[in-house]
Design a protein around this motif. Structure first.
Motif, short mmCIF file in Angstrom:
data_model
loop_
_atom_site.label_atom_id
_atom_site.label_comp_id
_atom_site.label_asym_id
_atom_site.label_seq_id
_atom_site.Cartn_x
_atom_site.Cartn_y
_atom_site.Cartn_z
N LEU A 24 14.81 -19.40 77.85
CA LEU A 24 15.24 -20.41 78.82
C LEU A 24 14.10 -21.37 79.12
O LEU A 24 14.29 -22.59 79.20
N ASN A 57 24.44 -15.56 83.31
CA ASN A 57 24.79 -14.75 82.14
C ASN A 57 23.55 -14.39 81.34
O ASN A 57 23.37 -13.24 80.91
N THR A 58 22.68 -15.39 81.12
CA THR A 58 21.46 -15.16 80.34
C THR A 58 20.54 -14.17 81.03
O THR A 58 19.91 -13.32 80.37
N TYR A 114 14.95 -8.67 78.88
CA TYR A 114 15.22 -9.84 79.72
C TYR A 114 14.04 -10.81 79.72
O TYR A 114 14.24 -12.03 79.86
N GLU A 150 25.74 -20.25 82.87
CA GLU A 150 24.82 -20.04 81.75
C GLU A 150 23.59 -19.26 82.19
O GLU A 150 23.14 -18.32 81.51
N LYS A 152 14.63 -13.16 76.91
CA LYS A 152 15.69 -14.11 77.23
C LYS A 152 15.19 -15.18 78.22
O LYS A 152 15.55 -16.36 78.10
#
Length: 273
Positions: A240, A179-180, A233, A176, A236
């Motif tokens: 998280l 990939n993120t 990014y 996870e 993203k």
């Protein structure tokens, strides 16, 4: 020369040179790899020692449950004097808990990094103007915090080894995260397509973030950790951060007003005194 004397043709000489290169270049590469390996051994040994000394589990000290995090309150005075002689000024007094998502902003050199290091409690920097109170239990704040910066080490080896540090990890959590953070292809082909020494600053930052999120369940103190990461990014990565069970503190420069609204509190530093 032998070529001029007619004892060996030019084409044969070229072939011999190529064969010599094919023989000696791998030997030189192996020598460099061995040097990298032996130079990183003391660092890895120290990391393993610190982990065994300070961690209760393979994934780090577990944070208390959210209701307990809300009872651990950090109070910051408006004017803070640190043990290293540095003084910083906030726009007002602040208090927050380890369940809060906190953003720290301020001009360059205003003391943001010093503030985070003092909260971490592991760099010999402290201040009487920073008070930690717990209504239910005595907790050592330094044992609950993990300071993460773009200067964290990248070791010789593969990208996967840099992320896991050769620990047994949750494979689903690993997938996870990589990939993120857009690290899947880099992890798969790192041995073939790119040396660890050729990584860009943004790629190194993403690896450091992946390592921290994978190996620790502590309260994170993120210090300019996305400064070299592109906007896509960065968004993203912040998703998280906000998905973490507990809170965190992030120091950031490039962040819009709409992004600031997502944090529970924004601490504003005015500068050094």
């Amino acid at each position: 020369m032998e070529v001029t004397k007619g004892l060996i043709t030019l084409s044969s000489l070229i072939v011999l040179v190529q064969l010599a290169n094919n023989l000696f270049n791998p030997i030189l590469q192996i020598t460099q790899l061995l040097a990298d390996h032996y130079s990183s051994e003391p660092i890895i040994e120290k990391i393993n020692y610190l982990k065994s000394k300070s961690s209760n589990t393979a994934s780090g000290i577990q944070l208390p449950k959210t209701d307990l995090l809300k009872n651990l309150v950090i109070n910051l005075n408006k004017n803070i004097c640190f043990s290293n002689g540095l003084r910083i000024s906030l726009d007002k007094n602040y208090n927050f808990t380890l369940a809060d998502k906190i953003l720290v902003v301020g001009p360059s050199g205003s003391g943001k990094t010093t503030l985070l290091k003092s909260l971490c409690g592991k760099y010999g920097i402290y201040s009487k103007d920073i008070c930690v109170t717990n209504k239910q239990e005595n907790s050592n704040l330094s044992s609950l915090c993990m300071y993460v910066t773009s200067d964290n080490a990248i070791f010789p080896g593969t990208i996967l080894e840099n992320i896991t540090l050769n620990n047994d990890v949750n494979i689903y959590k690993l997938k996870e995260i990589i990939n993120t953070l857009g690290l899947k292809a880099m992890v798969k082909y790192s041995c073939k397509c790119k040396s660890i020494n050729l990584l860009s600053s943004g790629e190194k930052q993403r690896i450091v973030i992946a390592r921290a999120l994978l190996l620790s369940n502590k309260y994170f103190l993120f210090d300019e950790i996305t400064s070299a990461v592109d906007r896509g990014y960065t968004e993203k990565i912040r998703k998280l951060f906000f998905s973490l069970d507990g809170g965190f503190i992030e120091v950031a420069h490039k962040i819009g007003n709409n992004e600031k609204k997502k944090y529970d509190k924004v601490i504003v530093l005015r500068g050094k005194e």
